[in-house]
Design an enzyme around this catalytic site. Structure first.
Site, PDB file in Angstrom:
ATOM      1  N   LYS A 228      44.307  52.874  77.958  1.00 24.17           N
ATOM      2  CA  LYS A 228      44.358  51.448  77.636  1.00 24.17           C
ATOM      3  C   LYS A 228      45.597  51.149  76.798  1.00 24.17           C
ATOM      4  CE  LYS A 228      41.169  47.791  76.094  1.00 24.17           C
ATOM      5  NZ  LYS A 228      39.800  47.531  75.561  1.00 24.17           N
TER       6      LYS A 228
ATOM      7  N   PRO B  47       6.301  37.511  61.496  1.00 26.30           N
ATOM      8  CA  PRO B  47       5.696  36.552  60.570  1.00 26.30           C
ATOM      9  C   PRO B  47       5.868  35.148  61.154  1.00 26.30           C
ATOM     10  CG  PRO B  47       7.117  38.093  59.404  1.00 26.30           C
ATOM     11  CD  PRO B  47       7.398  38.264  60.869  1.00 26.30           C
ATOM     12  N   LEU B  48       4.795  34.557  61.602  1.00 26.03           N
ATOM     13  CA  LEU B  48       4.836  33.280  62.310  1.00 26.03           C
ATOM     14  C   LEU B  48       4.461  32.163  61.348  1.00 26.03           C
ATOM     15  CD1 LEU B  48       5.322  32.097  65.132  1.00 26.03           C
ATOM     16  CD2 LEU B  48       2.900  32.418  65.615  1.00 26.03           C
ATOM     17  N   SER B  49       5.448  31.368  60.949  1.00 21.95           N
ATOM     18  CA  SER B  49       5.245  30.388  59.880  1.00 21.95           C
ATOM     19  C   SER B  49       4.751  29.042  60.369  1.00 21.95           C
ATOM     20  CB  SER B  49       6.557  30.184  59.124  1.00 21.95           C
ATOM     21  OG  SER B  49       7.508  29.523  59.955  1.00 21.95           O
ATOM     22  N   GLY B  50       4.891  28.771  61.648  1.00 22.46           N
ATOM     23  CA  GLY B  50       4.574  27.441  62.150  1.00 22.46           C
ATOM     24  C   GLY B  50       5.776  26.524  62.163  1.00 22.46           C
ATOM     25  N   GLY B  51       6.956  27.054  61.812  1.00 20.63           N
ATOM     26  CA  GLY B  51       8.182  26.273  61.835  1.00 20.63           C
ATOM     27  C   GLY B  51       9.002  26.537  63.082  1.00 20.63           C
TER      28      GLY B  51
ATOM     29  N   ASP C  54      12.012  27.855  63.510  1.00 19.61           N
ATOM     30  CA  ASP C  54      12.733  29.122  63.651  1.00 19.61           C
ATOM     31  C   ASP C  54      11.831  30.244  64.152  1.00 19.61           C
ATOM     32  OD1 ASP C  54      15.149  28.034  62.863  1.00 19.61           O
ATOM     33  OD2 ASP C  54      14.820  28.465  60.753  1.00 19.61           O
ATOM     34  N   SER C  55      10.690  30.433  63.512  1.00 17.34           N
ATOM     35  CA  SER C  55       9.795  31.499  63.970  1.00 17.34           C
ATOM     36  C   SER C  55       9.217  31.173  65.345  1.00 17.34           C
ATOM     37  CB  SER C  55       8.678  31.760  62.961  1.00 17.34           C
ATOM     38  OG  SER C  55       7.828  30.648  62.838  1.00 17.34           O
TER      39      SER C  55
ATOM     40  N   GLU D  82      33.755  49.774  80.940  1.00 16.11           N
ATOM     41  CA  GLU D  82      34.618  50.471  79.984  1.00 16.11           C
ATOM     42  C   GLU D  82      33.818  51.564  79.267  1.00 16.11           C
ATOM     43  OE1 GLU D  82      37.860  49.046  76.585  1.00 16.11           O
ATOM     44  OE2 GLU D  82      36.257  47.702  77.206  1.00 16.11           O
TER      45      GLU D  82
ATOM     46  N   CYS E  50      39.717  45.559  80.142  1.00 12.88           N
ATOM     47  CA  CYS E  50      39.123  44.554  79.260  1.00 12.88           C
ATOM     48  C   CYS E  50      40.144  43.678  78.545  1.00 12.88           C
ATOM     49  CB  CYS E  50      38.193  45.239  78.258  1.00 12.88           C
ATOM     50  SG  CYS E  50      37.029  44.106  77.456  1.00 12.88           S
TER      51      CYS E  50
END
Length: 708
Positions: A114, A358-362, A364-365, A45, A175
């Site tokens: 359309k 930013p890598l937090s160790g959790g 999510d990151s 489209e 579509c």
């Protein structure tokens, strides 16, 4: 003697307003279709302009350039000898339409606007276009000079018609029209159309693909016929990822299916069908035949081409493509592939040098970092397959003065060039999280920085104390809730400042050019609840997990762990989710779910009821009573008062934090209950958080449910 037709449909990675790139990708798809022996080709489209132009569809330049691109295609003899179905916006009598252009051998046969526009969720087509409401009606469209000079035509048919070739009849659907209760293909098939094309701009959403495929199969099952579905693939310049999956269905079965996630800019899917199979099925269905004779006819536009080839006349007989089982990815695979492809498109098209996370160790990151790792794996696979576009992009990102054509040799090698991670610890950070972040960075191959930011936090607090004469304290040290929250927010917001500082300067410290895109790591449930600091490290350039629930992220990491045998992920899956912004002790560890007063699983339920089921507080209470209460099948058998308390708590925190969604980092859209403000979830950001009337009605319902 059977009549064999080869159809070509495609997925193109188009980009809004990239007219040069879009032209080349369309041209390449036509040439590939011809090389495969196809006599008809359909594409996505609005493929000439890109689907996501949004308010650029108000600009006359957009329409002017679309006609210029079409003129180039029409005069290219390499694009002749095949029936073309191409998408672009058209302005007719001062009204803007989303159209398909049917062309053959350098001449336009039909402009088909359309008729049913997508106008919910992520789609705002009624903002830019009007639907063509005159069913089975044609008007005259006067072509612009640039096309008149190319085709020798002055006017062409415009409206709701089908294309009659020398041997069959082709209809067009766009579509949203497939998803409407009275889809145009129903009457087209009844009026003798044997092939329907559908050109789509359909985005990826978790667990969504099966709905699309079942509708396409159903379209050809009851009526008989062939259905060729084309779709956009990739990031068109927004937070959506269009997930391709071009396919062909015949008589209720899928006979060809393209990839759902791919780094290829052009993917052409072909299928060879037998028109006699369609005619035989239709002729044997008495009820269908009775409906067909009562169906009003469509205007027919003639195309002087035979799409089929008699199979017995071929030196090497063509055989119809055999049915296949549709391929569906698991939810974990979708998370692994979709956001990864989206990140690659965003990185290469933004011309930035890489990512900073930013890598937090959790968890999510870790999920965001893992998606980057998945992206690196996909890039290496594409390089091995000889994908020229991916090779060129990878060389730009990995080039050194000594080796300007350098290519990465492994996913970790690519990550070392483009992926930067940073652990920003304070006195409240745990040793375990710091070590997990370091170990994950080493495993993925990112350029990792580990730092303490206590001096920055202390400097801000000292400045405040100097000005006000008061020193805020954590609750654990005798402070109030207000002081406690302020001290947490200082840390979170300073991390955002540091993230952007390092994103701009880390490449410079490594003698690299450019700067980095900052990645966010807030999941959809945290956003829904507002369990985040405004302008903290969740504020970033883009967020690949902002539309994914905590439940699905856990499933994804477990899948990734097992697929690549990564035992380190067990530590992330087993860790208690914690912001680590307050002092901890042997008796207290900060917990996300404890602070929120609800679990992530509950948040997903609240989110789906709020958005997907369109529930206000009272409707949500009633639904959850039947689901969780003693009156329903819920395992927990919660008392009505407990359910009421949970609903009230959710709506209170949702409403007081709704303003945070106005600054939400653009996130990969993956979930249909996303709270993404102004883009997907159109709701106020200033509420009466007391919900006085609604909560009173819930209390009245609870009183009625109390045993006498």
């Amino acid at each position: 003697m059977t009549l064999i037709v080869t159809l070509a449909t495609c997925s193109l990675n188009q980009w809004a307003l990239d007219f040069d790139g879009n032209l080349e990708r369309i041209r390449k798809s036509i040439q590939l279709a011809k090389a495969a022996g196809a006599t008809i080709r359909t594409g996505p489209e609005l493929e000439i302009t890109g689907y996501g132009c949004q308010d650029h569809f108000y600009e006359s330049d957009t329409y002017r350039h679309a006609w210029e691109v079409l003129a180039e295609l029409l005069q290219d003899e390499k694009c002749h000898g095949i029936l073309l179905d191409i998408g672009m916006p058209v302005s007719h009598k001062g009204v803007h339409y989303n159209c398909r252009i049917v062309a053959l051998d350098g001449r336009i046969l039909l402009i088909r606007p359309k008729m049913h526009l997508a106008n919910d969720g992520n789609y705002r087509e009624l903002r830019w276009f009007s639907p063509w409401t005159q069913r089975r009606t044609l008007d005259e469209y006067w072509l612009p000079p640039v096309v008149q000079e190319t085709t020798g035509q002055t006017k062409v048919p415009f409206g709701d018609a089908v294309v009659a070739t020398l041997d069959t009849c082709v209809g067009i659907e766009l579509c949203e029209e497939l998803f409407t209760p009275r889809s145009p293909h129903i009457d087209m098939f009844l009026d003798g159309v044997e092939i329907v094309t559908n050109s789509s701009g359909s985005h990826h959403e978790l667990r969504k693909l099966h709905r699309r495929i079942e509708l396409i199969k159903e379209a050809t099952l009851r009526n008989g016929g062939a259905y060729a579905y084309a779709n956009q693939q990739g990031c068109d310049g927004d937070r959506l990822y269009y997930d391709g999956c071009a396919l062909v269905s015949v008589n209720g079965e899928v006979v060809a299916q393209g990839s759902q996630f791919s780094l290829n800019d052009v993917e052409v899917v072909t299928a060879t069908i037998d028109l006699d199979d369609i005619r035989s099925l239709r002729g044997s269905n008495s009820s269908r035949c009775m409906q067909a004779v009562q169906t009003p006819p469509y205007p027919r536009v003639e195309a002087l081409i035979s799409l089929s080839k008699p199979s017995l006349a071929l030196s090497t007989p063509l055989r119809p493509t055999r049915p296949i089982s549709p391929k569906y990815h698991s939810t974990a695979e979708e998370i692994s592939l979709g956001p990864a492809c989206w990140l690659w498109d965003y990185l290469r098209r933004s011309r930035m040098s890489g990512f900073l996370l930013p890598l937090s160790g959790g968890l999510d990151s870790c999920s965001t970092a893992t998606i980057v790792d998945s992206m690196c794996r996909l890039v290496l696979l594409a390089i091995a397959e000889g994908n020229e576009q991916v090779i060129a992009d990878a060389q730009r990102l990995c080039a050194t003065p000594e080796d300007p054509l350098r290519l990465p040799q492994s996913p970790q090698d690519l990550a070392q060039c483009i992926f930067h991670t940073c652990y920003m610890g304070t006195a409240n950070s745990g040793r375990e999280t710091r070590q997990r972040a370091k170990d994950l960075a080493a495993q993925i191959g990112s350029y990792h920085v580990d730092l303490n930011m206590d001096s920055m936090v202390s400097a801000v607090v000292t400045l405040f104390t100097t000005i006000t004469g008061k020193t805020p304290q954590y609750e654990a040290n005798g402070g109030t809730t207000t002081e406690n929250l302020a001290l947490q927010n200082i840390q979170a917001r300073l991390r955002m400042v540091l993230a952007y500082l390092f994103a701009q300067l880390l490449p410079w410290t490594r003698s690299q050019r450019g700067s980095l895109l900052v990645l966010g790591s807030s999941n959809v449930d945290e956003c829904l609840r507002g369990y985040m600091t405004k302008y903290d490290c969740s504020s970033a350039d883009i967020n690949p997990i902002g539309g994914i629930s905590k439940q699905d992220l856990r499933t994804f990491l477990a899948f990734y762990r097992d697929k690549y045998q990564l035992p380190l992920y067990d530590q992330f899956l087993e860790a208690t989710p914690s912001a680590e912004l307050v002092p901890f002790s042997a008796t207290y560890v900060q917990s996300d779910e404890a602070e929120m007063g609800m679990t992530y699983d509950e948040l997903s339920v609240f989110g789906r009821l709020r958005k997907v089921a369109r529930c206000g507080p009272v409707a949500m209470f009633h639904k959850l009573y039947h689901e969780w209460g003693s009156g329903g099948s819920g395992l927990s058998a919660l008392a009505p008062s407990v359910i009421a308390s949970k609903v009230k708590r959710f709506f209170y925190y949702y409403s007081i934090n709704r303003h945070k969604m106005t600054t939400l980092t653009p996130s990969y859209h993956a979930e249909n209950y996303s709270p993404d403000d102004n883009r997907f979830d159109l709701r106020p950001f200033l509420y009466n958080a007391g919900w006085n009337w609604q909560f009173r009605k819930i209390d009245e319902a609870v009183d009625k449910l109390k045993p006498e």
